[in-house]
Scaffold this active site. Structure first.
Site, PDB file in Angstrom:
ATOM      1  N   LYS A  13       0.782  -1.250  -0.064  1.00 45.51           N
ATOM      2  CA  LYS A  13      -0.185   0.115  -0.086  1.00 45.51           C
ATOM      3  C   LYS A  13       0.835   1.208  -0.067  1.00 45.51           C
ATOM      4  CE  LYS A  13      -1.992  -1.354   3.892  1.00 45.51           C
ATOM      5  NZ  LYS A  13      -1.444  -2.630   4.381  1.00 45.51           N
ATOM      6  N   ARG A  88     -10.202   0.380   8.378  1.00 45.62           N
ATOM      7  CA  ARG A  88      -9.501  -0.747   9.000  1.00 45.62           C
ATOM      8  C   ARG A  88     -10.683  -1.644   9.446  1.00 45.62           C
ATOM      9  NH1 ARG A  88      -3.680   0.258   8.670  1.00 45.62           N
ATOM     10  NH2 ARG A  88      -2.779  -1.402   9.403  1.00 45.62           N
ATOM     11  N   ARG A 127      11.749  -5.039   5.146  1.00 42.55           N
ATOM     12  CA  ARG A 127      11.609  -3.619   4.883  1.00 42.55           C
ATOM     13  C   ARG A 127      12.439  -2.457   5.448  1.00 42.55           C
ATOM     14  NH1 ARG A 127       5.480  -1.645   5.507  1.00 42.55           N
ATOM     15  NH2 ARG A 127       5.829  -2.775   7.301  1.00 42.55           N
ATOM     16  N   ARG A 161      10.923  -0.336  10.981  1.00 43.09           N
ATOM     17  CA  ARG A 161       9.795   0.175  12.111  1.00 43.09           C
ATOM     18  C   ARG A 161      10.012  -0.805  13.219  1.00 43.09           C
ATOM     19  NH1 ARG A 161       4.402   0.526   8.122  1.00 43.09           N
ATOM     20  NH2 ARG A 161       3.728  -0.816  10.040  1.00 43.09           N
ATOM     21  N   ARG A 172      -0.827  -8.536  13.209  1.00 42.99           N
ATOM     22  CA  ARG A 172      -1.321  -7.470  12.375  1.00 42.99           C
ATOM     23  C   ARG A 172      -2.014  -8.187  11.296  1.00 42.99           C
ATOM     24  NH1 ARG A 172       4.323  -4.767  11.154  1.00 42.99           N
ATOM     25  NH2 ARG A 172       3.192  -3.818   9.405  1.00 42.99           N
TER      26      ARG A 172
HETATM   27  P1  AP5 Z   1       4.755  -1.713   1.911  1.00 33.52           P
HETATM   28  O1  AP5 Z   1       4.297  -0.817   0.786  1.00 33.52           O
HETATM   29  O2  AP5 Z   1       5.434  -0.743   2.953  1.00 33.52           O
HETATM   30  O3  AP5 Z   1       3.284  -2.343   2.317  1.00 33.52           O
HETATM   31  P2  AP5 Z   1       2.219  -2.031   3.081  1.00 33.52           P
HETATM   32  O4  AP5 Z   1       1.033  -2.575   2.617  1.00 33.52           O
HETATM   33  O5  AP5 Z   1       2.237  -0.400   3.332  1.00 33.52           O
HETATM   34  O6  AP5 Z   1       2.341  -2.614   4.488  1.00 33.52           O
HETATM   35  P3  AP5 Z   1       2.420  -1.710   6.003  1.00 33.52           P
HETATM   36  O7  AP5 Z   1       3.184  -2.728   6.790  1.00 33.52           O
HETATM   37  O8  AP5 Z   1       2.869  -0.458   6.071  1.00 33.52           O
HETATM   38  O9  AP5 Z   1       0.797  -2.156   6.309  1.00 33.52           O
HETATM   39  P4  AP5 Z   1       0.096  -2.006   7.692  1.00 33.52           P
HETATM   40  O10 AP5 Z   1      -1.192  -2.119   7.203  1.00 33.52           O
HETATM   41  O11 AP5 Z   1       0.755  -3.150   8.670  1.00 33.52           O
HETATM   42  O12 AP5 Z   1       0.879  -0.866   8.412  1.00 33.52           O
HETATM   43  P5  AP5 Z   1       0.180   0.465   8.747  1.00 33.52           P
HETATM   44  O13 AP5 Z   1       1.473   1.425   8.861  1.00 33.52           O
HETATM   45  O14 AP5 Z   1      -0.895   0.999   7.868  1.00 33.52           O
HETATM   46  O15 AP5 Z   1       5.757  -2.934   1.482  1.00 33.52           O
HETATM   47  C1  AP5 Z   1       6.353  -3.870   2.249  1.00 33.52           C
HETATM   48  C2  AP5 Z   1       7.659  -4.033   1.815  1.00 33.52           C
HETATM   49  O16 AP5 Z   1       7.596  -4.917   0.673  1.00 33.52           O
HETATM   50  C3  AP5 Z   1       8.630  -3.060   1.377  1.00 33.52           C
HETATM   51  O17 AP5 Z   1       9.882  -3.316   1.768  1.00 33.52           O
HETATM   52  C4  AP5 Z   1       8.664  -2.976  -0.102  1.00 33.52           C
HETATM   53  O18 AP5 Z   1       9.670  -2.337  -0.520  1.00 33.52           O
HETATM   54  C5  AP5 Z   1       8.319  -4.366  -0.361  1.00 33.52           C
HETATM   55  N1  AP5 Z   1       7.523  -4.542  -1.714  1.00 33.52           N
HETATM   56  C6  AP5 Z   1       6.243  -3.753  -1.866  1.00 33.52           C
HETATM   57  N2  AP5 Z   1       5.674  -4.035  -3.016  1.00 33.52           N
HETATM   58  C7  AP5 Z   1       6.441  -5.098  -3.578  1.00 33.52           C
HETATM   59  C8  AP5 Z   1       6.427  -5.934  -4.621  1.00 33.52           C
HETATM   60  N3  AP5 Z   1       5.174  -5.885  -5.526  1.00 33.52           N
HETATM   61  N4  AP5 Z   1       7.236  -6.803  -4.638  1.00 33.52           N
HETATM   62  C9  AP5 Z   1       8.403  -7.081  -3.758  1.00 33.52           C
HETATM   63  N5  AP5 Z   1       8.425  -6.338  -2.651  1.00 33.52           N
HETATM   64  C10 AP5 Z   1       7.563  -5.363  -2.446  1.00 33.52           C
HETATM   65  O19 AP5 Z   1      -0.236   0.426  10.390  1.00 33.52           O
HETATM   66  C11 AP5 Z   1       0.663   0.272  11.552  1.00 33.52           C
HETATM   67  C12 AP5 Z   1      -0.199   0.121  12.602  1.00 33.52           C
HETATM   68  O20 AP5 Z   1      -0.759   1.554  12.983  1.00 33.52           O
HETATM   69  C13 AP5 Z   1      -1.161  -0.713  12.703  1.00 33.52           C
HETATM   70  O21 AP5 Z   1      -0.618  -1.999  13.250  1.00 33.52           O
HETATM   71  C14 AP5 Z   1      -2.076  -0.233  13.849  1.00 33.52           C
HETATM   72  O22 AP5 Z   1      -1.768  -0.491  15.049  1.00 33.52           O
HETATM   73  C15 AP5 Z   1      -2.246   1.306  13.428  1.00 33.52           C
HETATM   74  N6  AP5 Z   1      -3.081   1.661  12.603  1.00 33.52           N
HETATM   75  C16 AP5 Z   1      -2.826   2.253  11.217  1.00 33.52           C
HETATM   76  N7  AP5 Z   1      -3.960   2.696  10.602  1.00 33.52           N
HETATM   77  C17 AP5 Z   1      -4.880   2.134  11.363  1.00 33.52           C
HETATM   78  C18 AP5 Z   1      -6.233   2.278  11.361  1.00 33.52           C
HETATM   79  N8  AP5 Z   1      -6.859   2.842  10.088  1.00 33.52           N
HETATM   80  N9  AP5 Z   1      -6.937   1.893  12.154  1.00 33.52           N
HETATM   81  C19 AP5 Z   1      -6.431   1.428  13.510  1.00 33.52           C
HETATM   82  N10 AP5 Z   1      -4.876   1.237  13.575  1.00 33.52           N
HETATM   83  C20 AP5 Z   1      -4.316   1.670  12.608  1.00 33.52           C
HETATM   84 MG    MG Z   2       2.341   1.044   4.640  1.00 33.88          MG
END
Ligand code: AP5
Ligand code: MG
Ligand code: ZN
Length: 214
Positions: A13, A88, A127, A161, A172
């Site tokens: 994402k 979410r 990552r 992270r 997660r």
């Molecule tokens: P990346 O693009 O970073 O993946 P992502 O989908 O953004 O993954 P996240 O881990 O950020 O998602 P998340 O939902 O767990 O975390 P968030 O920050 O939202 O890609 C991942 C890796 O793969 C990278 O190294 C990239 O280079 C590689 N990659 C990407 N595409 C690729 C491909 N096609 N091929 C190969 N490699 C690839 O949330 C974190 C925390 O915040 C949550 O756990 C929660 O506690 C809180 N939170 C955030 N939003 C909310 C909400 N709306 N409600 C409640 N709590 C929330």
């Molecule tokens: Mg992300």
């Protein structure tokens, strides 16, 4: 154009949002990034969210929806929004509808990044990001052109992270399965969901997303 990028942790994402910002001048609204900024700044929201995020659980709907509302209020009416990691839960989905209506926006697409769950732990534990500009990298799948130097800003400082460890990733993923995946059928009923193959390489995924946006 306002779109949701939906998919489990590590689906891509954030990576795809960065590409959309660059190619289409859209604005990325990532609640994860907003919360991490709040933790770093030790705001009241950050102090409340930190332990929850470190455990891989979900922060309260009220906190994240307020972050989205505030950020959308500050956004130029002509700039499209990419919702990354939000909504979410079913409640957040309803709150987003109300927030969009309040700001005179409509939801055009929900793009689901379909990924093989087995690949996600490897993606997440590999990552890292630029400590200066936040550009995302991966130990093997997405390295800077010049080793140790950020492609975007030239910084040589990188960070990982605290929630990117295997145990927290499992929590997660379970949160996604139990609370986030169930909101998809509602969007399907509205006819706005498109699935893209999130296992393809980064540029190929971007091409699929651009095809959806038209
Ligand atoms: P990346 O693009 O970073 O993946 P992502 O989908 O953004 O993954 P996240 O881990 O950020 O998602 P998340 O939902 O767990 O975390 P968030 O920050 O939202 O890609 C991942 C890796 O793969 C990278 O190294 C990239 O280079 C590689 N990659 C990407 N595409 C690729 C491909 N096609 N091929 C190969 N490699 C690839 O949330 C974190 C925390 O915040 C949550 O756990 C929660 O506690 C809180 N939170 C955030 N939003 C909310 C909400 N709306 N409600 C409640 N709590 C929330
Ligand atoms: Mg992300
Ligand atoms: Zn950088």
């Amino acid at each position: 154009m306002n779109i949701i990028l939906l998919g489990p942790p590590g689906a891509g994402k954030g990576t795809q949002s960065a590409g959309l910002v660059e190619r289409h001048g859209m604005m990325q609204l990532s609640t994860g990034d907003m919360l991490r900024a709040a933790v770093k700044a030790q705001t009241p929201v950050g102090l409340e969210a930190k332990a929850v995020m470190d455990a891989g659980e979900l922060v309260s709907d009220e906190i994240v929806s307020k972050l989205i509302d505030d950020n959308l209020a500050a956004l130029d009416a002509g700039t499209g929004a990419i919702f990354d990691g939000y909504p979410r839960t079913a409640a957040q989905g309803e709150q987003l509808d109300a927030i969009l209506a309040k700001h005179g926006r409509t939801l055009d697409h929900v793009i689901e990044l379909e990924v093989n769950v087995d690949a996600l732990v490897e993606r997440i534990t590999g990552r890292y990001s630029c400590a200066n500009c936040g550009a995302l990298y991966h130990d093997t799948a997405n390295v800077p052109a010049k080793e140790g130097v950020c492609d975007v800003c030239g910084s040589t400082e990188f960070k990982r992270r605290p929630d990117d460890n295997e145990e927290t990733v499992r929590t997660r993923m379970e949160e996604y399965r139990a609370k986030t995946a169930p909101i998809l059928p509602g969007y399907e009923a509205r006819g706005i969901v498109t699935r893209v193959d999130g296992m393809a390489d980064i540029d190929a995924v971007a091409g699929q997303i651009d095809a959806v946006l038209g």
